[in-house]
Write a protein that holds these residues in place. Structure first.
Motif, PDB file in Angstrom:
ATOM      1  N   ASP A 149       2.280   7.196  -3.206  1.00 16.50           N
ATOM      2  CA  ASP A 149       1.149   6.275  -3.335  1.00 16.50           C
ATOM      3  C   ASP A 149       1.268   5.443  -4.607  1.00 16.50           C
ATOM      4  OD1 ASP A 149       0.627   8.126  -5.292  1.00 16.50           O
ATOM      5  OD2 ASP A 149      -1.265   8.839  -4.453  1.00 16.50           O
ATOM      6  N   GLU A 150       2.455   5.351  -5.144  1.00 13.60           N
ATOM      7  CA  GLU A 150       2.666   4.614  -6.389  1.00 13.60           C
ATOM      8  C   GLU A 150       2.360   3.140  -6.207  1.00 13.60           C
ATOM      9  OE1 GLU A 150       7.475   3.855  -5.939  1.00 13.60           O
ATOM     10  OE2 GLU A 150       6.736   5.819  -6.599  1.00 13.60           O
ATOM     11  N   PRO A 151       1.858   2.464  -7.237  1.00  7.99           N
ATOM     12  CA  PRO A 151       1.551   1.035  -7.122  1.00  7.99           C
ATOM     13  C   PRO A 151       2.760   0.220  -6.675  1.00  7.99           C
ATOM     14  CG  PRO A 151       0.606   1.937  -9.128  1.00  7.99           C
ATOM     15  CD  PRO A 151       1.484   3.015  -8.554  1.00  7.99           C
ATOM     16  N   ARG A 152       2.511  -0.753  -5.812  1.00  9.56           N
ATOM     17  CA  ARG A 152       3.576  -1.588  -5.254  1.00  9.56           C
ATOM     18  C   ARG A 152       3.496  -3.004  -5.813  1.00  9.56           C
ATOM     19  NH1 ARG A 152       3.816   3.048  -2.980  1.00  9.56           N
ATOM     20  NH2 ARG A 152       5.290   3.430  -1.280  1.00  9.56           N
ATOM     21  N   PRO A 153       4.602  -3.727  -5.751  1.00  5.49           N
ATOM     22  CA  PRO A 153       4.611  -5.104  -6.270  1.00  5.49           C
ATOM     23  C   PRO A 153       3.629  -5.995  -5.524  1.00  5.49           C
ATOM     24  CG  PRO A 153       6.854  -4.314  -5.888  1.00  5.49           C
ATOM     25  CD  PRO A 153       5.934  -3.304  -5.280  1.00  5.49           C
ATOM     26  N   GLY A 154       3.043  -6.927  -6.257  1.00  2.00           N
ATOM     27  CA  GLY A 154       2.184  -7.934  -5.643  1.00  2.00           C
ATOM     28  C   GLY A 154       0.705  -7.712  -5.844  1.00  2.00           C
ATOM     29  N   PHE A 155       0.314  -6.590  -6.472  1.00  2.00           N
ATOM     30  CA  PHE A 155      -1.104  -6.285  -6.575  1.00  2.00           C
ATOM     31  C   PHE A 155      -1.501  -6.038  -8.026  1.00  2.00           C
ATOM     32  CE2 PHE A 155       0.249  -4.946  -2.334  1.00  2.00           C
ATOM     33  CZ  PHE A 155      -0.633  -5.699  -1.553  1.00  2.00           C
ATOM     34  N   ASP A 156      -2.526  -6.767  -8.466  1.00  2.00           N
ATOM     35  CA  ASP A 156      -3.066  -6.571  -9.812  1.00  2.00           C
ATOM     36  C   ASP A 156      -3.877  -5.282  -9.898  1.00  2.00           C
ATOM     37  OD1 ASP A 156      -2.097  -9.144 -10.570  1.00  2.00           O
ATOM     38  OD2 ASP A 156      -3.826 -10.041  -9.581  1.00  2.00           O
ATOM     39  N   LYS A 157      -4.549  -4.946  -8.806  1.00  2.00           N
ATOM     40  CA  LYS A 157      -5.345  -3.726  -8.740  1.00  2.00           C
ATOM     41  C   LYS A 157      -4.815  -2.866  -7.606  1.00  2.00           C
ATOM     42  CE  LYS A 157      -8.822  -1.019  -9.862  1.00  2.00           C
ATOM     43  NZ  LYS A 157      -8.949  -0.428 -11.220  1.00  2.00           N
ATOM     44  N   TRP A 158      -4.705  -1.558  -7.858  1.00  2.00           N
ATOM     45  CA  TRP A 158      -4.114  -0.657  -6.865  1.00  2.00           C
ATOM     46  C   TRP A 158      -4.962   0.597  -6.722  1.00  2.00           C
ATOM     47  CZ3 TRP A 158      -0.271  -0.836  -3.352  1.00  2.00           C
ATOM     48  CH2 TRP A 158       0.191   0.380  -2.816  1.00  2.00           C
ATOM     49  N   VAL A 159      -5.430   0.850  -5.493  1.00  2.00           N
ATOM     50  CA  VAL A 159      -6.141   2.084  -5.163  1.00  2.00           C
ATOM     51  C   VAL A 159      -5.565   2.587  -3.844  1.00  2.00           C
ATOM     52  CG1 VAL A 159      -8.354   3.176  -4.636  1.00  2.00           C
ATOM     53  CG2 VAL A 159      -8.259   1.297  -6.302  1.00  2.00           C
ATOM     54  N   SER A 160      -4.891   3.732  -3.872  1.00  2.00           N
ATOM     55  CA  SER A 160      -4.265   4.225  -2.650  1.00  2.00           C
ATOM     56  C   SER A 160      -4.235   5.752  -2.661  1.00  2.00           C
ATOM     57  CB  SER A 160      -2.854   3.653  -2.502  1.00  2.00           C
ATOM     58  OG  SER A 160      -2.314   3.942  -1.224  1.00  2.00           O
ATOM     59  N   PHE A 161      -3.589   6.315  -1.644  1.00  2.00           N
ATOM     60  CA  PHE A 161      -3.472   7.766  -1.530  1.00  2.00           C
ATOM     61  C   PHE A 161      -2.158   8.081  -0.826  1.00  2.00           C
ATOM     62  CE2 PHE A 161      -6.446   6.085   1.682  1.00  2.00           C
ATOM     63  CZ  PHE A 161      -5.683   6.264   2.830  1.00  2.00           C
ATOM     64  N   ARG A 162      -1.760   9.333  -0.875  1.00  2.00           N
ATOM     65  CA  ARG A 162      -0.485   9.732  -0.320  1.00  2.00           C
ATOM     66  C   ARG A 162      -0.538   9.846   1.206  1.00  2.00           C
ATOM     67  NH1 ARG A 162       0.625  14.438  -4.853  1.00  2.00           N
ATOM     68  NH2 ARG A 162       1.544  13.067  -6.439  1.00  2.00           N
ATOM     69  N   GLY A 163       0.513   9.340   1.859  1.00  2.00           N
ATOM     70  CA  GLY A 163       0.662   9.504   3.298  1.00  2.00           C
ATOM     71  C   GLY A 163      -0.544   9.056   4.089  1.00  2.00           C
ATOM     72  N   GLN A 164      -0.968   9.939   5.011  1.00  2.00           N
ATOM     73  CA  GLN A 164      -2.125   9.639   5.847  1.00  2.00           C
ATOM     74  C   GLN A 164      -3.445   9.830   5.110  1.00  2.00           C
ATOM     75  OE1 GLN A 164      -2.068   8.291   8.701  1.00  2.00           O
ATOM     76  NE2 GLN A 164      -0.133   8.764   9.695  1.00  2.00           N
ATOM     77  N   GLY A 165      -3.414  10.543   3.985  1.00  2.00           N
ATOM     78  CA  GLY A 165      -4.643  10.797   3.259  1.00  2.00           C
ATOM     79  C   GLY A 165      -5.555  11.762   3.999  1.00  2.00           C
ATOM     80  N   VAL A 166      -6.782  11.893   3.508  1.00  2.00           N
ATOM     81  CA  VAL A 166      -7.788  12.760   4.130  1.00  2.00           C
ATOM     82  C   VAL A 166      -9.090  11.973   4.242  1.00  2.00           C
ATOM     83  CG1 VAL A 166      -6.767  14.905   3.269  1.00  2.00           C
ATOM     84  CG2 VAL A 166      -8.480  13.710   1.873  1.00  2.00           C
ATOM     85  N   TYR A 167      -9.946  12.421   5.142  1.00  2.00           N
ATOM     86  CA  TYR A 167     -11.214  11.718   5.345  1.00  2.00           C
ATOM     87  C   TYR A 167     -12.255  12.045   4.285  1.00  2.00           C
ATOM     88  CZ  TYR A 167     -10.104   9.506   9.810  1.00  2.00           C
ATOM     89  OH  TYR A 167      -9.563   8.701  10.777  1.00  2.00           O
TER      90      TYR A 167
END
Length: 500
Positions: A149-167
């Protein structure tokens, strides 16, 4: 001479097959988006909302299922545009998401399954927006190769989670820092999106928000306020779900076999959930996505941004609920390859517009760049449909192409290529001893009568076969990708459902 990103990706793709690359021609392309001739106009903001596995016809205004309520999607269609014939070029999470961000077919960007990481050097359209001075943010599910879930190029702000994540109670990666939160993931992602627009955006610059929901991916878990809402509703089962001679007449053998598998109604997800519960929880989980759309639109209206912001809502692929005895996606049937697609912008889109053109996921990136006053670079396969949203008539494709590559983890669906026009669909299988398929979507929208052996359709079949292979040759898609084994295999069958 510097290679384009497309050429670089193609070389890396072929290296994974163990083939020599010396004989490949190097094309000179425009690798970066350039200002368009109309770049002097004021750019609108863009909010792209993506859901997971939302099938194309499960929206309230389409009255399917009859009990489903999606007031905010309905509003987008009523006040904006409903893109009626939207499809994806690959009905699988990671390949489709990569196609949205790159504007390329899966065989071009190389993310052909849910395990392959994005090749190094791949360029996403938000990088072009950043270069043009835009503010960009990504909120939600990334899911393109591995569980990072590491930040990817192209985004000033990054909020993500690993894989499918959880609800519930997810752990987020926020700009490289891990943060645990309590609550339903759809609500939390929307909170982060609104907070970014309110507190981080410079009002003097345009912004692009990419809000990527986990919902409605299995196993479905609705927000607590929605759980049980549809517990007692009457469900609607498709005609082709029953195990009858009529339903399987003319169908490939693999379709009949898949019925008793992870992706079939006789052994769905190996018995983790029964069909009726599966159906109800799906619809209940979708409600939080609809509410997310409503919260985003309300924020725009409350802050005088509605006229200047294009909001698009789309699913990453479709989903099958019993059609042909199947569930899930991957194959080329309508419920799998078609997606819900809505666009809303009071200052630009005529209310209640119905767009019938064949729009695909590869068209998202060029369209958003067009909104920004940038021309799509040559590396992209898609085209901007912004003029169509504006009510203009422009030349457009008369066919949408499709590809899916066999996965060892889920070996039930064969490698598939095909072409869909506004009336006919031709499906071609690779690496399996079985029949191909042709459907007349006008007279047989449920794809029940395979015309592949029809004498009067043989000329058409040859024409569509040629178009498909011409497309693959033109776009360097004539190689079948091979990947290392990874993860488990869903190969179990229900012994009580094995039919002689």
């Amino acid at each position: 001479m510097k290679e384009s990103h497309t050429t670089t990706n193609r070389r890396e793709f072929i290296k994974t097959l163990g083939l020599a690359t010396a004989a490949l021609p190097i094309a000179v392309e425009s690798a970066f988006a350039q200002p368009a001739s109309n770049a002097g106009r004021k750019p609108r903001n863009v909010i792209f909302i993506l859901s997971d596995d939302h099938r194309y016809d499960f929206m309230g205004f389409l009255n399917k299922p009859k009990f489903l309520e999606t007031p905010n999607m309905d509003r987008m269609a009523r006040e904006g545009a409903y893109i009626k014939n939207a499809t994806v070029s690959t009905a699988l999470c990671s390949p489709s998401r990569a196609s949205i961000l790159t504007g390329q077919y899966a065989h071009k960007h190389g993310v052909v399954d849910n395990n392959t990481r994005v090749p190094e050097g791949t360029r996403f359209f938000p990088q072009d927006l950043q270069k043009a001075g835009w503010q960009t943010a990504f909120m939600g599910k990334w899911h393109m190769g591995g569980s990072s879930d590491e930040p990817r190029p192209g985004f000033d702000k990054w909020v993500s989670f690993r894989g499918q994540g959880v609800y519930f109670d997810p752990a987020f990666n926020i700009d490289g820092k891990r943060v645990k939160r309590e609550g339903h993931v759809s609500d939390l992602l929307t909170d982060y999106a609104l907070d970014w627009m309110k507190n981080d955006c410079d009002s003097g610059k345009p912004f692009m928000l990419y809000l990527s929901h986990k919902a409605v991916h299995a196993m479905f878990e609705p927000a607590k306020r929605h759980l049980g809402k549809y517990e007692n509703v009457k469900l609607e089962y498709p005609k082709s779900m029953a195990y009858t001679e009529e339903n399987y007449k003319g169908k490939p053998d693999w379709v009949k076999e898949q019925r008793n598998s992870w992706h079939g109604v006789d052994h769905m997800y190996h018995g983790q959930m029964d069909f009726d519960t599966f159906y109800r929880r799906y619809c209940e989980t979708l409600l939080s996505v609809d509410e997310s759309i409503g919260r985003v639109i309300k924020y725009l209206e409350d802050n005088n941004l509605a006229e200047d912001t294009l909001v698009m809502y789309m699913g990453d692929n479709g989903f099958v609920f019993g059609e042909h005895g199947l569930i899930d996606k991957r194959h080329m049937y309508e419920e799998s390859m078609r997606v819900p697609f809505l666009a809303w912008c009071p200052g630009m889109i005529k209310p209640a517009s119905v767009i019938k053109e064949l729009i695909q996921n590869i068209d998202i990136a060029p369209t958003i760049l067009d909104v920004a006053g940038l021309e799509a670079p040559d590396r992209m396969d898609g085209k901007s449909f912004l003029p169509i949203l504006q009510g203009k008539k422009i030349p457009w494709r008369d066919a949408a192409f499709y590809e899916y590559y066999w996965e060892r983890n889920f070996p039930h669906t064969p490698t598939t290529h095909g072409v869909r026009t506004d009336r006919y669909k031709y499906i071609h299988y690779h690496g399996i001893w079985d029949i191909d398929e042709l459907y007349d979507l006008k007279n047989d929208p449920e794809e029940m009568k395979n015309l592949i052996d029809s004498p009067k359709h043989q000329k058409l079949i040859k024409q569509l076969n040629k178009r498909m292979f011409d497309w693959l040759e033109k776009t360097d898609g004539m190689l079948i990708p091979l990947r290392r084994d990874s993860g488990g295999r869903a190969v179990e069958r229900n012994p009580d459902k094995i039919r002689k």
